[in-house]
Motif scaffolding. Structure first.
Motif, PDB file in Angstrom:
ATOM      1  N   TYR A  97      -9.054   5.567   2.824  1.00 30.53           N
ATOM      2  CA  TYR A  97      -9.697   4.453   2.129  1.00 30.53           C
ATOM      3  C   TYR A  97     -11.184   4.442   2.394  1.00 30.53           C
ATOM      4  O   TYR A  97     -11.677   5.015   3.369  1.00 30.53           O
ATOM      5  CB  TYR A  97      -9.059   3.119   2.526  1.00 30.53           C
ATOM      6  CG  TYR A  97      -9.364   2.602   3.914  1.00 30.53           C
ATOM      7  CD1 TYR A  97     -10.337   1.631   4.124  1.00 30.53           C
ATOM      8  CD2 TYR A  97      -8.644   3.062   5.025  1.00 30.53           C
ATOM      9  CE1 TYR A  97     -10.604   1.129   5.392  1.00 30.53           C
ATOM     10  CE2 TYR A  97      -8.895   2.577   6.297  1.00 30.53           C
ATOM     11  CZ  TYR A  97      -9.879   1.615   6.475  1.00 30.53           C
ATOM     12  OH  TYR A  97     -10.149   1.133   7.741  1.00 30.53           O
ATOM     13  N   PHE A 107      -8.191   4.735  -1.677  1.00 34.48           N
ATOM     14  CA  PHE A 107      -8.287   3.293  -1.900  1.00 34.48           C
ATOM     15  C   PHE A 107      -9.726   2.848  -1.656  1.00 34.48           C
ATOM     16  O   PHE A 107     -10.260   3.017  -0.555  1.00 34.48           O
ATOM     17  CB  PHE A 107      -7.351   2.542  -0.954  1.00 34.48           C
ATOM     18  CG  PHE A 107      -5.896   2.785  -1.202  1.00 34.48           C
ATOM     19  CD1 PHE A 107      -5.172   1.985  -2.068  1.00 34.48           C
ATOM     20  CD2 PHE A 107      -5.244   3.840  -0.562  1.00 34.48           C
ATOM     21  CE1 PHE A 107      -3.823   2.214  -2.298  1.00 34.48           C
ATOM     22  CE2 PHE A 107      -3.903   4.077  -0.794  1.00 34.48           C
ATOM     23  CZ  PHE A 107      -3.188   3.270  -1.667  1.00 34.48           C
ATOM     24  N   ASN A 139      -5.890  -5.951   4.775  1.00 37.47           N
ATOM     25  CA  ASN A 139      -5.980  -4.734   3.973  1.00 37.47           C
ATOM     26  C   ASN A 139      -6.279  -3.528   4.852  1.00 37.47           C
ATOM     27  O   ASN A 139      -5.601  -2.498   4.772  1.00 37.47           O
ATOM     28  CB  ASN A 139      -7.067  -4.891   2.905  1.00 37.47           C
ATOM     29  CG  ASN A 139      -6.678  -5.850   1.802  1.00 37.47           C
ATOM     30  OD1 ASN A 139      -5.853  -5.545   0.956  1.00 37.47           O
ATOM     31  ND2 ASN A 139      -7.282  -7.034   1.812  1.00 37.47           N
ATOM     32  N   GLU A 140      -7.315  -3.641   5.696  1.00 31.04           N
ATOM     33  CA  GLU A 140      -7.670  -2.540   6.578  1.00 31.04           C
ATOM     34  C   GLU A 140      -6.528  -2.199   7.540  1.00 31.04           C
ATOM     35  O   GLU A 140      -6.259  -1.016   7.794  1.00 31.04           O
ATOM     36  CB  GLU A 140      -8.921  -2.889   7.396  1.00 31.04           C
ATOM     37  CG  GLU A 140     -10.193  -3.034   6.572  1.00 31.04           C
ATOM     38  CD  GLU A 140     -10.467  -4.457   6.140  1.00 31.04           C
ATOM     39  OE1 GLU A 140     -11.639  -4.827   6.028  1.00 31.04           O
ATOM     40  OE2 GLU A 140      -9.491  -5.208   5.900  1.00 31.04           O
ATOM     41  N   ASP A 194     -14.294   1.768   2.637  1.00 31.27           N
ATOM     42  CA  ASP A 194     -14.694   0.354   2.733  1.00 31.27           C
ATOM     43  C   ASP A 194     -16.204   0.179   2.650  1.00 31.27           C
ATOM     44  O   ASP A 194     -16.729  -0.892   2.937  1.00 31.27           O
ATOM     45  CB  ASP A 194     -14.146  -0.282   4.010  1.00 31.27           C
ATOM     46  CG  ASP A 194     -14.636   0.419   5.276  1.00 31.27           C
ATOM     47  OD1 ASP A 194     -15.383   1.418   5.151  1.00 31.27           O
ATOM     48  OD2 ASP A 194     -14.262  -0.016   6.382  1.00 31.27           O
ATOM     49  N   LEU A 234      -3.834  -0.230   5.643  1.00 30.30           N
ATOM     50  CA  LEU A 234      -4.301   1.110   5.284  1.00 30.30           C
ATOM     51  C   LEU A 234      -4.358   2.016   6.509  1.00 30.30           C
ATOM     52  O   LEU A 234      -4.000   3.206   6.442  1.00 30.30           O
ATOM     53  CB  LEU A 234      -5.681   1.022   4.621  1.00 30.30           C
ATOM     54  CG  LEU A 234      -5.682   0.416   3.212  1.00 30.30           C
ATOM     55  CD1 LEU A 234      -7.088  -0.019   2.810  1.00 30.30           C
ATOM     56  CD2 LEU A 234      -5.111   1.392   2.196  1.00 30.30           C
ATOM     57  N   GLU A 235      -4.786   1.466   7.634  1.00 33.73           N
ATOM     58  CA  GLU A 235      -4.818   2.233   8.879  1.00 33.73           C
ATOM     59  C   GLU A 235      -3.404   2.551   9.352  1.00 33.73           C
ATOM     60  O   GLU A 235      -3.101   3.686   9.723  1.00 33.73           O
ATOM     61  CB  GLU A 235      -5.559   1.440   9.962  1.00 33.73           C
ATOM     62  CG  GLU A 235      -7.042   1.263   9.724  1.00 33.73           C
ATOM     63  CD  GLU A 235      -7.861   2.453  10.204  1.00 33.73           C
ATOM     64  OE1 GLU A 235      -7.292   3.344  10.879  1.00 33.73           O
ATOM     65  OE2 GLU A 235      -9.060   2.501   9.895  1.00 33.73           O
ATOM     66  N   TYR A 271      -3.427   5.947   5.247  1.00 38.73           N
ATOM     67  CA  TYR A 271      -3.956   6.241   3.913  1.00 38.73           C
ATOM     68  C   TYR A 271      -5.478   6.363   3.959  1.00 38.73           C
ATOM     69  O   TYR A 271      -6.152   5.729   4.771  1.00 38.73           O
ATOM     70  CB  TYR A 271      -3.546   5.140   2.934  1.00 38.73           C
ATOM     71  CG  TYR A 271      -2.067   4.859   2.951  1.00 38.73           C
ATOM     72  CD1 TYR A 271      -1.141   5.892   2.774  1.00 38.73           C
ATOM     73  CD2 TYR A 271      -1.578   3.571   3.180  1.00 38.73           C
ATOM     74  CE1 TYR A 271       0.226   5.646   2.817  1.00 38.73           C
ATOM     75  CE2 TYR A 271      -0.222   3.325   3.221  1.00 38.73           C
ATOM     76  CZ  TYR A 271       0.677   4.357   3.040  1.00 38.73           C
ATOM     77  OH  TYR A 271       2.022   4.123   3.094  1.00 38.73           O
ATOM     78  N   ASN A 280       0.361   4.025  -2.918  1.00 38.97           N
ATOM     79  CA  ASN A 280       0.061   5.403  -2.528  1.00 38.97           C
ATOM     80  C   ASN A 280       1.054   6.373  -3.158  1.00 38.97           C
ATOM     81  O   ASN A 280       0.667   7.444  -3.660  1.00 38.97           O
ATOM     82  CB  ASN A 280       0.107   5.526  -1.001  1.00 38.97           C
ATOM     83  CG  ASN A 280      -0.368   6.879  -0.509  1.00 38.97           C
ATOM     84  OD1 ASN A 280      -1.544   7.209  -0.590  1.00 38.97           O
ATOM     85  ND2 ASN A 280       0.564   7.680  -0.012  1.00 38.97           N
ATOM     86  N   TYR A 303       0.818  -1.215   0.000  1.00 38.40           N
ATOM     87  CA  TYR A 303       0.000   0.000   0.000  1.00 38.40           C
ATOM     88  C   TYR A 303       0.851   1.263   0.000  1.00 38.40           C
ATOM     89  O   TYR A 303       0.467   2.283  -0.593  1.00 38.40           O
ATOM     90  CB  TYR A 303      -0.970  -0.005   1.180  1.00 38.40           C
ATOM     91  CG  TYR A 303      -2.195  -0.842   0.904  1.00 38.40           C
ATOM     92  CD1 TYR A 303      -3.126  -0.427  -0.038  1.00 38.40           C
ATOM     93  CD2 TYR A 303      -2.414  -2.054   1.554  1.00 38.40           C
ATOM     94  CE1 TYR A 303      -4.253  -1.186  -0.322  1.00 38.40           C
ATOM     95  CE2 TYR A 303      -3.536  -2.820   1.283  1.00 38.40           C
ATOM     96  CZ  TYR A 303      -4.453  -2.381   0.335  1.00 38.40           C
ATOM     97  OH  TYR A 303      -5.559  -3.142   0.040  1.00 38.40           O
TER      98      TYR A 303
END
Length: 381
Positions: free
Chosen positions: A133, A170, A122-123, A135, A126-127, A131, A96, A92
């Motif tokens: 995102y 994302f 994935n979460e 969901d 990203l957290e 970033y 980015n 990620y």
């Protein structure tokens, strides 16, 4: 397709990714032949008692191998967990950077992440990376899911001259549901921040003596592999081990069925069409691939899912500007995927013919996306 070709594609196309369970190795296991087993079980003429025992044993095995580990995702000290989390975070981070630095200003700074995985890697990445995102959830105190929440973009306005710039975004589409989804009293999907449903499944204990062995190790020329028993062989186990249905079988299945996910069976499309959420997610997958000048990068996914496979093939034929790039873990994986998809002009396979390099998420990112992100940073600086 070499690195330079992929570099040109990334810099000029709408980016889409299809991520399967192979990406979450080595911490979580893959689906294996669970889909076939559950499908065969549904079609079998076994007694209700035997079906319950086999159903509980299969799903308990799947739970232990591919789902339960999500309860440990915030832990540290597990080398397999740490390496899997790092691979996702690096991926990620690379994407980015690419969204921020790539040359074209005509393409949106959005990337679509389609995944059949119900896990939280994935979460988590990203957290961790900070970033932005989407969901599909909206709200803060009581977030609810809605596919209409995906059609958004985010812009940042400067304090001077009101200059606006688009921020990388994302879009995370979980095609088969997620372990952090729960069904509320009003029949809406709610965000399960505390993983209460997952904990509820974990609280149901079944003595190992009341469970069947689902797989066995088989030696081949390429090394040892795990092979699933057939439904008939599982039925024979019940007799040999003298297993009887116990309350815990039903208790586990009841808790497991509260997970908001598509169970791995070949009949899941019928379930999908009855559940608007999953139907809409598949429709959005199709719609995004139909956009002109789009690319779909695939990794960790075998295309054994016949419904995603059919949608992908249909769009690949309908949209000549779509390019599908499939990273196969090894030569055997490439051959398996090729049997599912056959040959098409706009489907490219990337794998190591010598079988020395295994295309894990870490390898894919290092060889392509991370390499490009570093180049773009140097160019811009």
């Amino acid at each position: 397709m070499n690195y330079d070709n992929i570099k040109k594609v990334i810099e000029s196309c709408h980016l889409n990714f299809l991520i399967g369970s192979g990406a979450s190795r080595p911490f979580l296991g893959t689906l294996g032949t669970i889909e076939n087993l559950l499908t065969d079980l549904a079609k079998s003429s076994l007694t209700k008692e035997n079906k319950t025992i086999i159903d509980a044993s299969i799903k308990k095995h799947y739970w232990e191998v591919a789902i339960k580990g999500n309860l440990e995702i915030n832990n540290k000290g597990n080398s397999k967990l740490d390496s899997t989390k790092e691979a996702y975070l690096d991926f990620y981070s690379s994407i980015n950077t690419i969204l921020n630095k790539r040359k074209s200003n005509l393409i949106s700074k959005q990337v679509n992440i389609f995944t059949t995985n119900m896990d939280l890697f994935n979460e988590d990445a990203l957290e961790e990376g900070g970033y932005t995102y989407n969901d599909g959830f909206s709200g803060r105190l009581n977030p609810y899911f809605g596919t209409e929440n995906f059609n958004n973009s985010i812009r940042k306005t400067s304090s001077h001259f009101e200059y606006q710039s688009e921020l990388p975004l994302f879009n995370l589409y979980k095609l088969h549901g997620s372990v952090n989804w729960l069904l509320s009293a009003n029949e809406k999907i709610k965000y399960d921040n505390n993983l209460e449903i997952l904990k509820g499944v974990n609280d149901v204990k079944i003595d190992a003596k009341n469970l069947l062995d689902i797989e066995y190790k088989k030696s081949t020329k390429g090394g040892d592999i795990w092979v699933s028993y057939t439904i008939d062989e599982l039925k024979d186990q019940i007799s040999k081990k003298k297993i009887r249905k116990v309350k815990e079988h039903a208790d586990f299945l009841e808790a497991y069925d509260k997970l908001i996910m598509i169970n791995p069976t070949k009949e899941k499309f019928e379930t999908t069409t009855r559940k608007l959420t999953f139907y809409e997610l598949l429709r959005m997958y199709s719609n995004n691939l139909e956009k002109e000048n789009s690319v779909l990068f695939v990794f960790g996914f075998s295309f054994a899912d016949e419904h995603i496979r059919e949608i992908t093939l249909r769009v690949s034929k309908a949209n000549p500007t779509l390019l599908i790039v499939i990273f196969a873990f090894d030569k055997s994986s490439k051959e398996t995927i090729f049997e599912e998809l056959s040959e098409h002009d706009n489907i490219i396979y990337i794998y190591d013919e010598s079988d020395k390099i295994k295309y894990s998420l870490e390898t894919i990112n290092k060889t392509y996306f991370k390499k490009l992100s570093k180049e773009l940073i140097n160019i811009k600086s």
